[in-house]
Design an enzyme around this catalytic site. Structure first.
Site, PDB file in Angstrom:
ATOM      1  N   ASP A  85       4.706   0.520  12.278  1.00  0.00           N
ATOM      2  CA  ASP A  85       3.464  -0.090  11.767  1.00  0.00           C
ATOM      3  C   ASP A  85       3.270  -1.522  12.242  1.00  0.00           C
ATOM      4  OD1 ASP A  85       3.579   1.569   8.515  1.00  0.00           O
ATOM      5  OD2 ASP A  85       3.072   2.259  10.524  1.00  0.00           O
ATOM      6  N   ARG A 110       0.768  14.576  13.326  1.00  0.00           N
ATOM      7  CA  ARG A 110       1.203  14.276  11.964  1.00  0.00           C
ATOM      8  C   ARG A 110       1.134  15.501  11.050  1.00  0.00           C
ATOM      9  NH1 ARG A 110      -1.184   8.812  10.028  1.00  0.00           N
ATOM     10  NH2 ARG A 110       0.709   8.905   8.804  1.00  0.00           N
ATOM     11  N   CYS A 137      -5.372   8.773   9.389  1.00  0.00           N
ATOM     12  CA  CYS A 137      -5.321   7.983  10.635  1.00  0.00           C
ATOM     13  C   CYS A 137      -5.164   8.922  11.838  1.00  0.00           C
ATOM     14  CB  CYS A 137      -4.087   7.082  10.611  1.00  0.00           C
ATOM     15  SG  CYS A 137      -4.506   5.405  10.206  1.00  0.00           S
ATOM     16  N   ARG A 187      -8.525  -0.696   4.895  1.00  0.00           N
ATOM     17  CA  ARG A 187      -7.682   0.328   4.250  1.00  0.00           C
ATOM     18  C   ARG A 187      -6.317  -0.251   3.906  1.00  0.00           C
ATOM     19  NH1 ARG A 187      -7.534   6.014   7.319  1.00  0.00           N
ATOM     20  NH2 ARG A 187      -6.081   6.323   5.608  1.00  0.00           N
ATOM     21  N   LYS A 225       0.850  -1.204   0.000  1.00  0.00           N
ATOM     22  CA  LYS A 225       0.000   0.000   0.000  1.00  0.00           C
ATOM     23  C   LYS A 225       0.879   1.246   0.000  1.00  0.00           C
ATOM     24  CE  LYS A 225      -1.731   1.445   4.105  1.00  0.00           C
ATOM     25  NZ  LYS A 225      -1.450   2.823   4.528  1.00  0.00           N
ATOM     26  N   ASN A 226       1.920   1.243   0.848  1.00  0.00           N
ATOM     27  CA  ASN A 226       2.719   2.454   1.038  1.00  0.00           C
ATOM     28  C   ASN A 226       3.762   2.676  -0.044  1.00  0.00           C
ATOM     29  OD1 ASN A 226       1.135   2.893   3.210  1.00  0.00           O
ATOM     30  ND2 ASN A 226       2.661   2.367   4.763  1.00  0.00           N
TER      31      ASN A 226
HETATM   32  C1  EPZ Z   1       4.204   6.857   6.381  1.00  0.00           C
HETATM   33  O1  EPZ Z   1       3.404   7.873   6.963  1.00  0.00           O
HETATM   34  C2  EPZ Z   1       3.301   5.640   6.281  1.00  0.00           C
HETATM   35  N1  EPZ Z   1       2.158   5.941   5.426  1.00  0.00           N
HETATM   36  C3  EPZ Z   1       2.813   5.250   7.685  1.00  0.00           C
HETATM   37  O2  EPZ Z   1       2.059   4.047   7.551  1.00  0.00           O
HETATM   38  C4  EPZ Z   1       4.034   4.961   8.565  1.00  0.00           C
HETATM   39  O3  EPZ Z   1       3.595   4.697   9.881  1.00  0.00           O
HETATM   40  C5  EPZ Z   1       4.965   6.179   8.585  1.00  0.00           C
HETATM   41  O4  EPZ Z   1       5.325   6.528   7.225  1.00  0.00           O
HETATM   42  C6  EPZ Z   1       6.245   5.906   9.358  1.00  0.00           C
HETATM   43  O5  EPZ Z   1       6.912   4.810   8.810  1.00  0.00           O
HETATM   44  C7  EPZ Z   1       2.328   5.919   4.073  1.00  0.00           C
HETATM   45  O6  EPZ Z   1       3.409   5.651   3.572  1.00  0.00           O
HETATM   46  C8  EPZ Z   1       1.116   6.233   3.251  1.00  0.00           C
HETATM   47  P1  EPZ Z   1       6.213  10.252   8.497  1.00  0.00           P
HETATM   48  P2  EPZ Z   1       3.936   9.416   7.003  1.00  0.00           P
HETATM   49  O7  EPZ Z   1       6.079  11.507   7.723  1.00  0.00           O
HETATM   50  O8  EPZ Z   1       4.692   9.704   5.763  1.00  0.00           O
HETATM   51  C9  EPZ Z   1       6.423  13.501  11.936  1.00  0.00           C
HETATM   52  C10 EPZ Z   1       0.210   2.648   7.808  1.00  0.00           C
HETATM   53  O9  EPZ Z   1      -0.220   2.102   8.828  1.00  0.00           O
HETATM   54  N2  EPZ Z   1       6.316  14.479  10.854  1.00  0.00           N
HETATM   55  O10 EPZ Z   1       7.442   9.397   8.311  1.00  0.00           O
HETATM   56  O11 EPZ Z   1       2.797  10.257   7.369  1.00  0.00           O
HETATM   57  C11 EPZ Z   1       5.093  12.774  12.123  1.00  0.00           C
HETATM   58  O12 EPZ Z   1       4.258  13.520  12.994  1.00  0.00           O
HETATM   59  C12 EPZ Z   1       0.656   4.092   7.873  1.00  0.00           C
HETATM   60  O13 EPZ Z   1       0.349   2.085   6.686  1.00  0.00           O
HETATM   61  C13 EPZ Z   1       6.462  15.826  11.158  1.00  0.00           C
HETATM   62  O14 EPZ Z   1       6.659  16.181  12.313  1.00  0.00           O
HETATM   63  O15 EPZ Z   1       4.950   9.326   8.240  1.00  0.00           O
HETATM   64  C14 EPZ Z   1       5.507  11.471  12.732  1.00  0.00           C
HETATM   65  O16 EPZ Z   1       5.634  11.638  14.123  1.00  0.00           O
HETATM   66  C15 EPZ Z   1       0.381   4.698   9.244  1.00  0.00           C
HETATM   67  N3  EPZ Z   1       6.375  16.742  10.163  1.00  0.00           N
HETATM   68  C16 EPZ Z   1       6.896  11.208  12.134  1.00  0.00           C
HETATM   69  O17 EPZ Z   1       7.342  12.464  11.588  1.00  0.00           O
HETATM   70  C17 EPZ Z   1       6.164  16.381   8.847  1.00  0.00           C
HETATM   71  O18 EPZ Z   1       6.116  17.275   7.974  1.00  0.00           O
HETATM   72  C18 EPZ Z   1       6.915  10.175  11.016  1.00  0.00           C
HETATM   73  O19 EPZ Z   1       5.994  10.597  10.046  1.00  0.00           O
HETATM   74  C19 EPZ Z   1       6.015  15.009   8.553  1.00  0.00           C
HETATM   75  C20 EPZ Z   1       6.104  14.071   9.561  1.00  0.00           C
END
Ligand code: EPZ
Length: 416
Positions: free
Chosen positions: A304, A120, A115, A396, A21-22
């Site tokens: 995850d 986030r 989610c 999802r 998915k990701n």
């Molecule tokens: C991706 O989400 C995945 N989703 C998530 O999977 C996964 O948990 C996550 O990466 C971490 O591996 C998809 O790929 C569609 P991040 P993403 O930006 O990109 C902070 C699932 O279950 N952050 O790496 O949203 C954020 O708050 C989903 O399949 C900022 O602070 O994750 C978080 O604490 C859930 N500012 C951390 O970084 C930003 O601009 C990691 O978020 C962006 C992120």
């Protein structure tokens, strides 16, 4: 919609993992950069994939399923506003920001939803786009990004955000000169995105390492047959289910290197694991030993799989400590697991789990995608019956989850 599970179950047999998915979601967004038709193969039939296609439709982009492939035709692409309703449904919709800015120099989207696992924000996405020369205004829940010419820049990410890394790679493909992203996320899905874009004519290097270079190209042509990588989180979920159940299971279509962070921990917990090419065989030799977990960006233990791992540790011998370092509140599975007899308590970003003999069935609700998957795993091994409500969350991220566990002999039914 709910799952009704009668436990306990010993899982036996083989199941095949679907496409990631990701990986599929950012690659679908990346088709907005490509001229003509892109053919993406091995795409999982998930609600989130349908939502991404819905998001792109008002832009004149045609998405069509052909068996397990999606054809995306951008011949008639035009600039339109992205529907707020759809943006709120799925956070990954914000991945259209980079491509639309790169292609049109203008995009208006509402702040993403998705989610409920923490604030986030997308501040790192916006900071990187501004570094590339975009002018971004945030007004009453909307974001408007403008730029008549993006220019290559050096961008250093505060945290290795997956989404920010993906958005900035896509925003930079047509930007003047060269862009360097430092402290980039190293997840395998980012390597898959790089491979897709390079097949379309992009010039990107370094995905999978902390430093990614993107050299300017003038245009991209849709690749005719990019197969997305297999889903390491789905694979990990099934591997944990097999270890939990005390059965003997073969999980197929796995990229072993991508699940290594999990396998290392399971070996520590005394789980039997055998690798043969793209299959992983899992069995139990005795009890499960308590182990400590700290979730980290790839190649650390994946956030995850944290909820699913809590279920395994709930029936381990001894006390385990699980620390969630990636998201600030990803413990929504805990109150539901307590109702099934799990001895667990939260201390800030850490949970302490004292192993118990067995779990007991209960009526629980899936609060989000991965917590929902964890409740299914708990139901598979709990005594008597478990009802998991709100399984739309689970749909999802998992294609026909109940059918896969039925083939392993589990008593699990989807009931409306
Ligand atoms: C991706 O989400 C995945 N989703 C998530 O999977 C996964 O948990 C996550 O990466 C971490 O591996 C998809 O790929 C569609 P991040 P993403 O930006 O990109 C902070 C699932 O279950 N952050 O790496 O949203 C954020 O708050 C989903 O399949 C900022 O602070 O994750 C978080 O604490 C859930 N500012 C951390 O970084 C930003 O601009 C990691 O978020 C962006 C992120």
């Amino acid at each position: 919609m709910r799952f009704v599970i009668k436990g306990p179950n010993r899982l036996q047999g083989a199941i095949k993992v679907s496409g990631a998915k990701n990986a599929a979601l950012p690659i679908l967004a990346a088709t907005l950069l490509c001229d003509g038709v892109s053919v993406i193969e091995g795409v999982p039939r998930l609600n989130d994939v349908d939502v991404m296609c819905e998001v792109m439709k008002p832009l004149g982009v045609e998405c069509r399923w052909q068996n397990e492939n999606i054809l995306v035709d951008t011949t008639k692409i035009r600039l339109e506003e992205i529907s707020e309703k759809l943006m709120r449904r799925m956070r990954a919709s914000c991945l259209v920001l980079g491509p639309l800015l790169a292609r049109f120099g203008h995009v208006k989207i509402s702040q993403p939803g998705g989610c409920n696992i923490g604030s986030r924000p997308i501040d790192l996405h916006l900071k990187g786009l501004r570094a590339l020369g975009a002018e971004i205004t945030e007004r009453s829940g909307y974001l408007i990004a403008k730029s008549n010419r993006l220019k290559g820049a050096e961008i250093h990410l505060d945290v290795p955000s997956v989404g920010a890394t993906e958005n900035l790679i896509m925003a930079a493909v047509f930007a003047e000169g060269t862009t360097v992203i430092r402290n980039a996320a190293k997840e395998p899905e980012i390597v898959d995105l790089q491979n897709f874009l390079n097949r379309a004519g992009g010039r990107i290097r370094g995905a999978g390492t902390p430093t990614i270079r993107i050299d300017e190209v003038k245009s991209l042509v849709g690749p005719k047959g990019h197969r997305v990588i297999s889903d390491r989180i789905e694979a990990g979920t099934h591997i944990i289910a097999a270890a939990l159940s005390g059965g003997d299971v073969v999980v197929q279509n796995v990229i072993p290197e991508h699940v290594e962070p999990l396998l290392a921990k399971l070996r520590e917990a005394g789980v039997g694991i055998e690798l043969h090419g793209d299959t992983v065989r899992i069995w139990r030799e005795g009890g499960i030993k308590a182990v400590d977990i700290r979730t980290m960006p790839y190649p650390g233990f994946p956030t995850d799989l944290q909820a699913q791992m809590c279920v395994l540790l709930a029936v381990a011998e001894g006390t385990s400590v699980v620390t969630e370092t990636v998201f600030e509140n990803r413990f929504k599975h805990i109150p539901e697991l307590r109702r099934m007899g799990v001895d667990i308590y939260i201390e800030g970003r850490t949970v302490v789990i004292r192993g118990v003999e067995k779990l007991s069935g209960a009526h629980v609700e899936a609060p989000d995608l991965r917590a929902g998957a964890a409740l299914v795993l708990a139901g598979l091994i709990a005594e008597n019956s478990t009802v998991v409500d709100n399984i739309e969350h689970i749909d999802r991220g998992y294609e026909a989850l109940e059918e896969k566990y039925q083939t392993l002999g589990a008593s699990i039914e989807r009931v409306s």
